[in-house]
Write an enzyme that holds these catalytic residues in place. Structure first.
Site, PDB file in Angstrom:
ATOM      1  N   ASP A   1      -1.501  -5.040   9.273  1.00  0.00           N
ATOM      2  CA  ASP A   1      -2.424  -4.032   8.767  1.00  0.00           C
ATOM      3  C   ASP A   1      -3.683  -4.778   8.345  1.00  0.00           C
ATOM      4  OD1 ASP A   1      -3.831  -2.056   7.481  1.00  0.00           O
ATOM      5  OD2 ASP A   1      -2.201  -1.431   6.166  1.00  0.00           O
TER       6      ASP A   1
ATOM      7  N   LYS B   1     -13.770  -0.032   5.161  1.00  0.00           N
ATOM      8  CA  LYS B   1     -14.306  -0.912   4.127  1.00  0.00           C
ATOM      9  C   LYS B   1     -15.450  -1.775   4.645  1.00  0.00           C
ATOM     10  CE  LYS B   1     -10.727   0.410   1.602  1.00  0.00           C
ATOM     11  NZ  LYS B   1      -9.820   1.509   1.988  1.00  0.00           N
TER      12      LYS B   1
ATOM     13  N   TRP C   1       0.851  -1.185   0.000  1.00  0.00           N
ATOM     14  CA  TRP C   1       0.000   0.000   0.000  1.00  0.00           C
ATOM     15  C   TRP C   1       0.894   1.245   0.000  1.00  0.00           C
ATOM     16  CZ3 TRP C   1      -1.637   2.772   4.861  1.00  0.00           C
ATOM     17  CH2 TRP C   1      -2.591   3.770   4.606  1.00  0.00           C
TER      18      TRP C   1
END
Length: 406
Positions: free
Chosen positions: A215, A251, A133
């Protein structure tokens, strides 16, 4: 004289630059595959039904006020968030050696955790996957780490995990180095280790005395199953590893702009929890003082209500199922029209993103000529695909690969 006269323009952040360009594009068949945000088949954002229910209830609850939260946030929310990550049968929870701290979504959780490791535990070296990311490196360097290193992850030729390269790089890492790991739905590749491969990663981290920092941005959103998506984190805990995990509820709750996050911390010695909390308190106090309440209250309201919790799990399945369906449709269409190359990796990958294998020139060609907005790395957001645009996207990919061969 101006103190700002020597300041240079910073480079744009690609994904936000594309998001800025997209609304101003009047091309009728434009497609946005850049944004990491869920969209319906009608290309619309979706506010989860359970979120609507929770917000209505909170609005009508006269006991809810706008007072400051404690520095470490809404504790009842953090307890539930940590339990969802670690599981009801977690040994760490049973032994009272795990806790959570409310932070500003996943990014804020990573930043608070990274600053704690750098300034309080003296960590200087961190590893992130190649690729990863786009914000990992910046967050950790800004938090005080000095040495950013990569470990191999993506095998571009086979479009799969480079396990041997990953393990070799971890084996060569210095003792105490912090290793950033994606709990599930690896961003940007969508390629996750199998459970056996995770066992190998955990073994090396344990033997080499490295520090894992997970993460977790997509728990439940990747497979539709909260437990499956948390397997890696739970396995590391069972192996006796201390760790940090930054959780995001952007999300899986669709709360992108509410910035709801939790930093879960697992220790082996519960007696050190007060000291850890006290140091994190000082970090948060000097950074943003305390977190916002509204989003955390929404998540807590849903997680603490059995009926709404079950409805939320159904909402997660709705989102993950649509993404899987679009993966299948894109692969089928690319194969049907004879797009050059193999496309099984599209359905082998998981989660919001797919690493298509397109290079920078091909990706930029798709943006400029065909108005298919995507990152130059070849990463696309599967949420931007719909039954009405998937044929167009596949056609544009085929024509691009023909016009600009790899």
């Amino acid at each position: 004289m101006s103190w700002f006269s020597t300041l240079e323009q910073a480079p744009p952040i690609e994904v936000f630059d594309l998001l800025k360009q997209y609304p101003n594009d009047d091309f009728p068949q434009k497609v946005n595959l850049s944004a990491g945000a869920y969209r319906t088949n009608e290309e619309k954002p979706w506010v989860l039904p359970v979120v609507r229910t929770a917000e209505t209830a909170l609005l009508n609850d006269e006991k809810v006020n706008k007072e400051y939260l404690p520095i470490l946030g809404f504790e009842a929310f953090s307890k539930l968030a940590t339990r969802i990550l670690l599981g009801d049968d977690s040994v760490a929870l049973a032994e009272n050696r795990a806790f959570g701290v409310q932070c500003l979504s996943g990014t804020g959780s990573l930043r608070v955790g990274a600053e704690f490791l750098a300034t309080k535990l003296g960590k200087t070296v961190f590893y992130y996957s190649n690729p990863t990311w786009g914000n990992h490196r910046l967050v950790f360097l800004n938090a005080g780490f000095k040495d950013a290193r990569e470990y191999r992850y993506w095998d571009a030729e086979n479009r799969s995990l480079d396990l041997n390269g990953l393990l070799e790089d971890l084996n060569n890492a210095p003792e105490g180095a912090v290793i950033i790991l994606h709990a599930c739905a690896h961003n940007p590749t969508g390629c996750d280790p199998t459970q056996d491969q995770w066992r190998e990663v955990a073994r090396v981290i344990k033997e080499k005395k490295l520090f894992p920092f997970f993460d977790s941005a997509y728990q439940g959103f990747a497979t539709g199953d909260l437990d499956k998506d948390a397997w890696a984190v739970r396995f590391f805990v069972k192996e006796g590893l201390e760790l940090l995990c930054g959780q995001s509820f952007a999300k899986n709750f669709g709360l992108y702009n509410e910035r709801v996050g939790n930093l879960s911390i697992v220790l082996n010695n519960p007696e050190k929890i007060p000291a850890v909390k006290s140091q994190i308190t000082l970090i948060v106090r000097g950074m943003y003082s305390n977190p916002p309440a509204h989003g955390a209250r929404i998540v807590h309201y849903v997680l603490s209500n059995n009926e709404l919790y079950d409805q939320w799990r159904d909402n997660i399945k709705t989102m993950s199922s649509r993404i899987k369906e679009m993966r299948q449709k894109l692969r089928e269409e690319l194969e049907r029209i004879g797009a050059p190359g193999s496309w099984n990796h599209v359905t082998d990958q998981i989660g919001m993103f797919s690493y298509t294998g397109l290079n920078a020139a091909q990706s930029q060609h798709l943006v400029k000529k065909y108005h298919v907005y995507m990152l130059s790395t070849g990463r696309i957001s599967m949420c931007g695909l719909t039954p009405s645009n998937v044929e167009y996207v596949a056609k544009c990919i085929k024509e691009t690969l023909t016009e600009i061969p790899a």
